[in-house]
Design an enzyme around this catalytic site. Structure first.
Site, mmCIF file in Angstrom:
data_model
loop_
_atom_site.group_PDB
_atom_site.id
_atom_site.type_symbol
_atom_site.label_atom_id
_atom_site.label_comp_id
_atom_site.label_asym_id
_atom_site.label_seq_id
_atom_site.Cartn_x
_atom_site.Cartn_y
_atom_site.Cartn_z
ATOM 1 N N LEU A 107 7.582 31.089 13.976
ATOM 2 C CA LEU A 107 6.390 31.034 14.815
ATOM 3 C C LEU A 107 5.736 29.686 14.554
ATOM 4 O O LEU A 107 5.703 29.224 13.409
ATOM 5 C CB LEU A 107 5.412 32.164 14.461
ATOM 6 C CG LEU A 107 5.882 33.598 14.732
ATOM 7 C CD1 LEU A 107 4.836 34.592 14.244
ATOM 8 C CD2 LEU A 107 6.168 33.813 16.211
ATOM 9 N N ASP A 108 5.219 29.051 15.600
ATOM 10 C CA ASP A 108 4.642 27.729 15.388
ATOM 11 C C ASP A 108 3.328 27.812 14.612
ATOM 12 O O ASP A 108 2.795 28.891 14.356
ATOM 13 C CB ASP A 108 4.490 26.969 16.715
ATOM 14 C CG ASP A 108 3.487 27.600 17.669
ATOM 15 O OD1 ASP A 108 2.385 27.960 17.218
ATOM 16 O OD2 ASP A 108 3.797 27.715 18.867
ATOM 17 N N PHE A 109 2.817 26.659 14.248
ATOM 18 C CA PHE A 109 1.665 26.539 13.354
ATOM 19 C C PHE A 109 0.459 27.347 13.832
ATOM 20 O O PHE A 109 -0.245 27.980 13.039
ATOM 21 C CB PHE A 109 1.294 25.053 13.236
ATOM 22 C CG PHE A 109 0.234 24.746 12.220
ATOM 23 C CD1 PHE A 109 0.500 24.823 10.864
ATOM 24 C CD2 PHE A 109 -1.038 24.367 12.628
ATOM 25 C CE1 PHE A 109 -0.480 24.529 9.916
ATOM 26 C CE2 PHE A 109 -2.025 24.067 11.694
ATOM 27 C CZ PHE A 109 -1.743 24.150 10.336
ATOM 28 N N THR A 111 0.492 29.944 15.996
ATOM 29 C CA THR A 111 0.828 31.297 16.443
ATOM 30 C C THR A 111 0.807 32.245 15.253
ATOM 31 O O THR A 111 1.261 31.902 14.164
ATOM 32 C CB THR A 111 2.216 31.321 17.111
ATOM 33 O OG1 THR A 111 2.197 30.459 18.252
ATOM 34 C CG2 THR A 111 2.584 32.724 17.558
#
Length: 244
Positions: A107-109, A111
């Site tokens: 998951l990105d930073f 999210t």
């Protein structure tokens, strides 16, 4: 289990897919008991496998891998270490003696939500592989209400820089103004996929939370930054689904 193919052992250790491991073996990058391994080689529990003189450990000899469910907060990266010194989700995992934790995607930073970790690289690869059609479900907050044409475009397909993308479903949940929530279901695991889909129709995602992956749901009682381990019966259900 008395023996197994070397590439399966390496994939289970989280070093890559079986095909990747086959290529590594053919290239002479793996040794078994000090000798260069060959394609199709089988190993036993007592054999010593090394890559670049580093001993490879795996929990493959145990029948059921461990699976850890984690509620990732925003502002945390999914990486074993970060040169910038930012907090990583791996810092919050329990220590293990054999093998290592492998993340099932990322998951990105910015999210938050469901992250799955396992000691089985093969299980992780299967959960991410397109042929198993594992759904990802997200709660998405955006800055306005979408009209019917825009909703249809997201489901029929949008052109992105890395190919056409589409949602299996998208449904309005609640809110209004610049605080509108949608539930999105997709089979895609591409980087920033949900955010890029909304950007393609000129909408901004202001919050993104993953709440489900396959049959694994994010427990509503699980606080951010905390995790729980799945029971063996639940792990067996997952393995059965992605082996059919």
């Amino acid at each position: 289990m008395k023996s197994l193919r070397l590439q399966k052992f390496l994939a289970h250790a989280g070093l890559g897919s079986r095909r990747d491991m086959d290529n590594l073996i053919v290239a002479g990058g793996v040794k078994v008991n000090g000798k260069i391994a060959i394609a199709g080689q089988r190993i036993s529990k007592d054999d010593i496998v090394t890559i670049n003189n580093k001993k490879i450990k795996s929990s493959v000899w145990t029948s059921i891998p461990r699976v850890w469910i984690y509620n990732k907060p925003e502002g945390e990266i999914v990486s074993r270490n970060d040169p910038a010194g930012r907090k990583t989700s791996f810092d919050n995992l329990p220590k293990i003696k054999i093998g290592k934790w492998v993340s099932v995607g990322r998951l990105d930073f910015n999210t938050s939500g469901l992250l799955i970790f396992t000691t089985s690289g093969e299980l992780a690869n299967n959960l991410m592989h397109p042929r198993f059609n594992v759904q990802r479900e997200y709660m998405v907050r955006t800055n306005d209400v979408l009209n019917d044409e825009e909703l249809g475009s997201l489901k029929s397909g949008m052109y992105l820089v890395d190919g056409i993308g589409r949602f299996q479903s998208i449904s309005f949940q609640r809110g209004g103004g610049n605080n509108v929530w949608y539930k999105v279901i997709t089979l895609e695991g591409r980087n920033r996929f949900v955010r890029r889909m909304f950007e393609a129709i000129n909408y901004q995602v202001t919050r993104l939370v993953r709440v489900r992956m396959g049959i694994i749901n994010l427990p509503k009682t699980l606080s951010k930054g905390k995790g729980i381990e799945l029971e063996k019966t639940e792990i067996l259900k997952i393995k059965k689904i992605i082996s059919e």
